[in-house]
Design a protein around this motif. Sequence first.
Motif, PDB file in Angstrom:
ATOM      1  N   TYR A  87     100.519  51.994  -2.082  1.00 61.66           N
ATOM      2  CA  TYR A  87      99.403  52.469  -1.256  1.00 61.66           C
ATOM      3  C   TYR A  87      98.589  53.549  -1.975  1.00 61.66           C
ATOM      4  CZ  TYR A  87      97.125  53.672   3.204  1.00 61.66           C
ATOM      5  OH  TYR A  87      96.228  53.887   4.220  1.00 61.66           O
ATOM      6  N   ARG A  91      94.627  52.995  -2.189  1.00 62.24           N
ATOM      7  CA  ARG A  91      93.634  53.902  -1.594  1.00 62.24           C
ATOM      8  C   ARG A  91      92.499  54.217  -2.560  1.00 62.24           C
ATOM      9  NH1 ARG A  91      90.154  55.609   0.370  1.00 62.24           N
ATOM     10  NH2 ARG A  91      89.839  57.144   2.024  1.00 62.24           N
ATOM     11  N   MET A  92      92.836  54.266  -3.841  1.00 60.04           N
ATOM     12  CA  MET A  92      91.831  54.622  -4.843  1.00 60.04           C
ATOM     13  C   MET A  92      91.035  53.407  -5.336  1.00 60.04           C
ATOM     14  SD  MET A  92      92.052  57.937  -5.638  1.00 60.04           S
ATOM     15  CE  MET A  92      91.535  58.119  -7.331  1.00 60.04           C
ATOM     16  N   ARG A  95      90.765  50.089  -1.553  1.00 61.96           N
ATOM     17  CA  ARG A  95      90.067  50.405  -0.303  1.00 61.96           C
ATOM     18  C   ARG A  95      88.605  50.812  -0.544  1.00 61.96           C
ATOM     19  NH1 ARG A  95      91.613  54.139   4.933  1.00 61.96           N
ATOM     20  NH2 ARG A  95      89.473  54.478   5.565  1.00 61.96           N
ATOM     21  N   ILE A  96      88.377  51.608  -1.552  1.00 59.99           N
ATOM     22  CA  ILE A  96      87.002  52.091  -1.779  1.00 59.99           C
ATOM     23  C   ILE A  96      86.049  50.919  -2.062  1.00 59.99           C
ATOM     24  CG2 ILE A  96      85.539  53.481  -3.327  1.00 59.99           C
ATOM     25  CD1 ILE A  96      87.901  55.510  -3.416  1.00 59.99           C
ATOM     26  N   GLN A 107      89.667  45.972   6.159  1.00 54.86           N
ATOM     27  CA  GLN A 107      90.267  47.304   6.085  1.00 54.86           C
ATOM     28  C   GLN A 107      90.912  47.688   7.411  1.00 54.86           C
ATOM     29  OE1 GLN A 107      91.021  49.136   3.617  1.00 54.86           O
ATOM     30  NE2 GLN A 107      91.891  50.675   5.000  1.00 54.86           N
TER      31      GLN A 107
END
Lengths: 172, 127
Positions: A87, A91-92, A95-96, A107
Amino acid sequence: MGLVPDFLLDFVTVNTYWTILFTVHALLAVALLGALTHQAMSVLMPVRQGAAAGGFVTRFRAVQGAGYAAAVCILWVVTFFFGAWIYTKYRMYVRIPIEQQGFWKTQGVFELKEHLATIGLGLLPVYWLFWKDARNPEYDSARKWLTVLLAAMVWFMFLVGHIVNNVRGFGS
Amino acid sequence: MTAATDTRSAAPSLARSAAFRTFAVVCAIATPVIYTICEIQNWPLFTYHPGTNRIDLFWAPPVRNEGPAMHWYGWTANTLIGSAILGFIATMLPENMTRRIPLSLVWIVPLAVVPVLIYALKFFWRW
């Protein structure tokens, strides 16, 4: 770049490291999915004692559910651990871009997946208890529906993980 | 009788312990409730910044030019610690009291918080 122990980078590249971690997470999830699906089928459609050997579906639901309980607990915890580790990278680097491309629902379901993973952790002690004290008829109904709920949660989490990987996983 | 009941064997001592039963039941009911509260109120025990591997106690915003802040680990920590504490406290209550807790709550409560969590994610349900 997420949590990467430095000493490992002497042996593998960063990409290989995350690929190994993700693959292990996915394989553990498959094992958990299989175990809980067998168990859920065994409580939803139990096979009658002395029933003649049936086809694939009968054999699929004729498993000894109690024998899966400890394995399910261990698999949930270890899969959770690897998922939580990955995760940091997600996240880096996942997701971005997902947000930049406007895949909001993707998402959103991933957020729900992480919620269910944590909630499932808290259900494991009572799940283990219900299966390990399977002689206690007081537990029969709760054991059945808790097992079905956990199986449904794992199916949801597995499919969402698959969708997110399709959106931005290997090769992206 | 089912195939599952055929194979029932003697339960391990922990599974026959009344205290463990109370702990497990209370923990299962408390976990979804505490997690949902932490998520909606945004109460993490700590905040992790994956860009710099820094950890701040409680809630912290993202730092400019250092990437996002992650609160899920902090919600999870709060949930596991909180539900374990409630479970331990419950073991100190009289058994005749804890036996009255309906066992069905261990699957009804987690199921009931799902719509709440879906609603809390309404930001993402856009077309």
